[in-house]
Design a protein around this motif. Sequence first.
Motif, PDB file in Angstrom:
ATOM      1  N   LEU A 164      49.132  49.470  30.539  1.00  0.00           N
ATOM      2  CA  LEU A 164      49.508  48.623  29.413  1.00  0.00           C
ATOM      3  C   LEU A 164      48.943  47.221  29.583  1.00  0.00           C
ATOM      4  O   LEU A 164      48.492  46.596  28.614  1.00  0.00           O
ATOM      5  N   GLY A 165      48.951  46.715  30.821  1.00  0.00           N
ATOM      6  CA  GLY A 165      48.370  45.403  31.077  1.00  0.00           C
ATOM      7  C   GLY A 165      46.904  45.347  30.697  1.00  0.00           C
ATOM      8  O   GLY A 165      46.428  44.347  30.138  1.00  0.00           O
ATOM      9  N   CYS A 166      46.168  46.427  30.974  1.00  0.00           N
ATOM     10  CA  CYS A 166      44.748  46.462  30.649  1.00  0.00           C
ATOM     11  C   CYS A 166      44.495  46.657  29.156  1.00  0.00           C
ATOM     12  O   CYS A 166      43.470  46.219  28.633  1.00  0.00           O
ATOM     13  N   ARG A 167      45.431  47.294  28.481  1.00  0.00           N
ATOM     14  CA  ARG A 167      45.288  47.525  27.049  1.00  0.00           C
ATOM     15  C   ARG A 167      45.570  46.278  26.217  1.00  0.00           C
ATOM     16  O   ARG A 167      45.283  46.251  25.020  1.00  0.00           O
ATOM     17  N   ARG A 186      36.503  45.153  33.722  1.00  0.00           N
ATOM     18  CA  ARG A 186      36.758  46.280  34.615  1.00  0.00           C
ATOM     19  C   ARG A 186      37.884  45.894  35.568  1.00  0.00           C
ATOM     20  O   ARG A 186      37.865  44.811  36.158  1.00  0.00           O
ATOM     21  N   VAL A 187      38.879  46.756  35.699  1.00  0.00           N
ATOM     22  CA  VAL A 187      40.001  46.505  36.596  1.00  0.00           C
ATOM     23  C   VAL A 187      40.060  47.625  37.620  1.00  0.00           C
ATOM     24  O   VAL A 187      40.104  48.807  37.264  1.00  0.00           O
ATOM     25  N   GLU A 188      40.068  47.269  38.902  1.00  0.00           N
ATOM     26  CA  GLU A 188      40.168  48.241  39.987  1.00  0.00           C
ATOM     27  C   GLU A 188      41.313  47.807  40.900  1.00  0.00           C
ATOM     28  O   GLU A 188      41.282  46.720  41.479  1.00  0.00           O
ATOM     29  N   LEU A 189      42.329  48.667  40.996  1.00  0.00           N
ATOM     30  CA  LEU A 189      43.566  48.312  41.685  1.00  0.00           C
ATOM     31  C   LEU A 189      43.857  49.273  42.831  1.00  0.00           C
ATOM     32  O   LEU A 189      43.704  50.488  42.692  1.00  0.00           O
ATOM     33  N   ALA A 190      44.309  48.703  43.937  1.00  0.00           N
ATOM     34  CA  ALA A 190      44.746  49.501  45.075  1.00  0.00           C
ATOM     35  C   ALA A 190      46.154  50.000  44.780  1.00  0.00           C
ATOM     36  O   ALA A 190      47.111  49.226  44.723  1.00  0.00           O
ATOM     37  N   GLU A 195      45.178  55.412  46.666  1.00  0.00           N
ATOM     38  CA  GLU A 195      44.024  55.649  45.809  1.00  0.00           C
ATOM     39  C   GLU A 195      43.694  54.379  45.016  1.00  0.00           C
ATOM     40  O   GLU A 195      44.406  53.385  45.099  1.00  0.00           O
ATOM     41  N   THR A 196      42.627  54.446  44.223  1.00  0.00           N
ATOM     42  CA  THR A 196      42.240  53.322  43.369  1.00  0.00           C
ATOM     43  C   THR A 196      42.462  53.697  41.915  1.00  0.00           C
ATOM     44  O   THR A 196      42.044  54.777  41.479  1.00  0.00           O
ATOM     45  N   TRP A 197      43.146  52.825  41.188  1.00  0.00           N
ATOM     46  CA  TRP A 197      43.291  52.989  39.746  1.00  0.00           C
ATOM     47  C   TRP A 197      42.230  52.124  39.071  1.00  0.00           C
ATOM     48  O   TRP A 197      42.166  50.908  39.312  1.00  0.00           O
ATOM     49  N   ALA A 198      41.422  52.725  38.226  1.00  0.00           N
ATOM     50  CA  ALA A 198      40.347  51.997  37.567  1.00  0.00           C
ATOM     51  C   ALA A 198      40.505  52.073  36.056  1.00  0.00           C
ATOM     52  O   ALA A 198      40.817  53.129  35.505  1.00  0.00           O
ATOM     53  N   PHE A 199      40.272  50.942  35.403  1.00  0.00           N
ATOM     54  CA  PHE A 199      40.369  50.843  33.947  1.00  0.00           C
ATOM     55  C   PHE A 199      39.175  50.033  33.446  1.00  0.00           C
ATOM     56  O   PHE A 199      38.769  49.067  34.076  1.00  0.00           O
ATOM     57  N   GLY A 200      38.659  50.394  32.299  1.00  0.00           N
ATOM     58  CA  GLY A 200      37.564  49.640  31.710  1.00  0.00           C
ATOM     59  C   GLY A 200      36.205  50.150  32.154  1.00  0.00           C
ATOM     60  O   GLY A 200      36.088  50.941  33.108  1.00  0.00           O
ATOM     61  N   PRO A 201      35.133  49.705  31.480  1.00  0.00           N
ATOM     62  CA  PRO A 201      33.773  50.192  31.779  1.00  0.00           C
ATOM     63  C   PRO A 201      33.353  49.876  33.212  1.00  0.00           C
ATOM     64  O   PRO A 201      33.543  48.751  33.692  1.00  0.00           O
ATOM     65  N   ARG A 207      35.328  41.388  36.115  1.00  0.00           N
ATOM     66  CA  ARG A 207      36.096  42.349  36.903  1.00  0.00           C
ATOM     67  C   ARG A 207      37.339  41.700  37.495  1.00  0.00           C
ATOM     68  O   ARG A 207      37.356  40.499  37.791  1.00  0.00           O
ATOM     69  N   VAL A 208      38.375  42.521  37.671  1.00  0.00           N
ATOM     70  CA  VAL A 208      39.591  42.123  38.388  1.00  0.00           C
ATOM     71  C   VAL A 208      39.863  43.179  39.441  1.00  0.00           C
ATOM     72  O   VAL A 208      39.856  44.376  39.135  1.00  0.00           O
ATOM     73  N   THR A 209      40.092  42.742  40.667  1.00  0.00           N
ATOM     74  CA  THR A 209      40.419  43.664  41.744  1.00  0.00           C
ATOM     75  C   THR A 209      41.623  43.142  42.514  1.00  0.00           C
ATOM     76  O   THR A 209      41.906  41.942  42.513  1.00  0.00           O
TER      77      THR A 209
END
Length: 266
Positions: A164-167, A186-190, A195-201, A207-209
């Motif tokens: 929801l945060g990414c949307r 692009r958002v990549e979260l630990a 695992e890694t949760w990835a959102f966006g192209p 990018r946000v990590t």
Amino acid sequence: MVDLTHLLTDLATESEQLDALVAALPQPEWERPTPAASWTIAHQIAHLAWTDHVARLAATDADAFYASVTAAPDPARLVDDGAIAFLAPPEALLARWREGRSALAAALAAAPAGEKLPWYGTRMSPASMATARIMETWAHGEDVAEALGVTRPATHRLRHVAYLGCRTVGHSFAAHGRTVPTAPVRVELAAPGGETWAFGPADAADRVTGPALDFCLLVTRRRHRADTALVATGPVADGWLDVAQAFAGPPGTGRAPRTAASGAQP
């Protein structure tokens, strides 16, 4: 396709875990202040009960939902007034919240597929409404846990909050009166499970990590970005972390850095 049944199961679990945190509290503890200015633990639970109530109206009686909005004497105080209206002694408040969240789940499960439900400034599918309720329940649960000095473990349910945060990138900028950017992020979260949760192209320049928990605390405005390990690359990503907001309505003041005087809005 989003599995509404899975979302409702996660919403029930998130609610039950918060319920377990407050159910045995003695009456005086319900008056304990939380990080949200002027809100006690009772206000937090009353807010959830009220929001479940209006969400059920949105799912079952759109006219009644809109009437509740237009009848508000002060739209700027809608959230606060709703929490106050649903305040009750702990036993009655818990019963109201439990009954309300059960009724909402049944209403969302029964909503026709593809239907868009009215909400504050937008319309949402039943799945989006369930996701928003997970986000709110988790965020207000964090307020209660912080007030009680309890650290709750991060779970897989944070993925709903992160999604929801990414949307809501565009909404975040608009809510703060800023121009909505067109560049994707692009958002990549630990994630809590490693695992890694990835959102966006994947090829986005912005990018946000960082840790998923930090991201969820930020987009629910429960942490200042200075108190997270999030890293932004690019001007859109950097600007977004200053205004990120996964919920509808005005942003409030947010949390101050923990090195400064604390403050918050519900």
